[in-house]
Design a protein around this motif. Structure first.
Motif: not given
Ligand SMILES: O=C(O)CCC(=O)C(=O)O
Ligand SMILES: [Fe+2]
Length: 223
Positions: A97, A112, A114, A134, A145, A147, A205-207, A216
Motif C-alpha cells: 500500500l 476514516h 477501515d 502498516m 505520505g 499515515t 486514520h488516513s493516508g 512511501r
Molecule cells: O496509506 C496509508 O498510510 C493508510 C491507508 C489506509 O488507511 C487504507 O488504505 O485504508
C-alpha cells in the motif's frame, strides 16, 4: 517473554495506535525493500513506473517480504490486544500500500475507519478484525505520505457506535458519521524503514499526500 513494556500497551489503549521500531532485523527489511522497489516499477498507480505491466512476483520474493512480520511483531500484536499469539498468524501474501509522490499542494485528508465499504457489509459489533497494521519500508519525511492518526479516536468512535448500536450496525454507517464523534486533531506519522504502526479497528486514520520525491513504501495487514 514480553516484547512490549506495560507503558507501550497503555499508550496503545489510550491512543488507539502505536508505532514500534526495532522488531525487524535490518537485513530482513532491506531485502524486502529491494523486492518492493522492483515491484513498484510495474505498479499502475506509480506515475514513474518504468514497466508497462505488473512485475511477476515469485513465491520466494513474497516469502521474503512477509518475513518482515517477524515473531516479535506478531507477539507485540498479541500483547496490544491481550489475545494469544496463535491468533496472530503471519500473513501469507504481502499487501503493498504505497503512496507515490504528487506535485499537488499538501493538505490533510479526513479520517476514516477501515472495513467500511457498503457492499462488504462489515458489522461494527462484533468486530470484523481487532487490529490493523502498516509496516513501513521507506524512511518517511514530513508530508512524505506518513499515515495520519487521530489519537484517542477509537474511544470516541466506540462511544458513538454504542450510543445507537442498531443504527450504527454497519461500519459503513459509522464511517460516514465520524464527524459526529469529534475526533479532534490528527498526528502525522514520520516512520522509518522497519517501523510498524498498529491501530485499533475503530481508530480514525488516513493516508496522506506525498509531496516529497520518494515513494512511501508500506504494507497493510489486519488480524
Ligand atoms: O496509506 C496509508 O498510510 C493508510 C491507508 C489506509 O488507511 C487504507 O488504505 O485504508
Ligand atoms: Fe485505512
Amino acid at each position: 517473554m514480553s516484547v512490549l513494556t506495560p507503558k507501550q500497551v497503555a499508550f496503545y489503549q489510550e491512543n488507539g495506535y502505536i508505532v514500534l521500531s526495532g522488531l525487524i532485523p535490518e537485513e530482513t527489511s532491506l531485502r524486502a525493500k529491494a523486492i518492493l522497489d522492483k515491484w513498484v516499477e510495474g505498479d499502475p498507480r506509480n506515475p514513474k513506473a518504468t514497466s508497462g505491466e505488473p512485475i511477476p512476483r515469485t513465491s520466494e520474493e513474497e516469502d521474503a517480504v512477509v518475513a518482515c512480520y517477524t515473531d516479535a511483531i506478531l507477539q507485540a500484536a498479541a500483547e496490544l490486544v491481550g489475545d494469544d499469539v496463535s491468533t496472530f498468524p503471519r500473513p501469507h501474501k504481502p499487501y503493498p500500500l504505497h503512496s507515490y509522490p504528487t506535485q499537488e499542494e499538501w493538505k490533510p485528508w479526513g479520517a476514516h475507519i477501515d472495513h467500511a465499504i457498503k457492499e462488504h457489509g462489515h458489522k461494527t459489533f462484533p468486530y470484523a478484525f481487532r487490529l490493523a497494521s502498516m509496516l513501513f519500508f521507506s524512511d518517511v519525511e514530513p508530508h512524505g505520505g506518513g499515515t495520519l492518526v487521530w489519537p484517542g479516536s477509537h474511544l470516541k468512535t466506540l462511544a458513538l457506535a454504542k450510543s445507537n448500536p442498531e443504527y450504527y450496525e454497519l461500519m459503513y454507517t459509522l464511517n460516514n458519521e465520524l464527524d459526529k464523534a469529534n475526533l479532534g486533531e490528527y498526528v502525522e506519522l514520520a516512520p522509518k524503514r522497519g517501523d510498524i504502526l498498529f491501530y485499533h479497528y475503530l481508530c480514525g486514520h488516513s493516508g496522506s499526500m506525498n509531496v516529497q520525491n520518494v515513494p512511501r513504501l508500506a504494507m497493510n495487514a489486519k488480524w
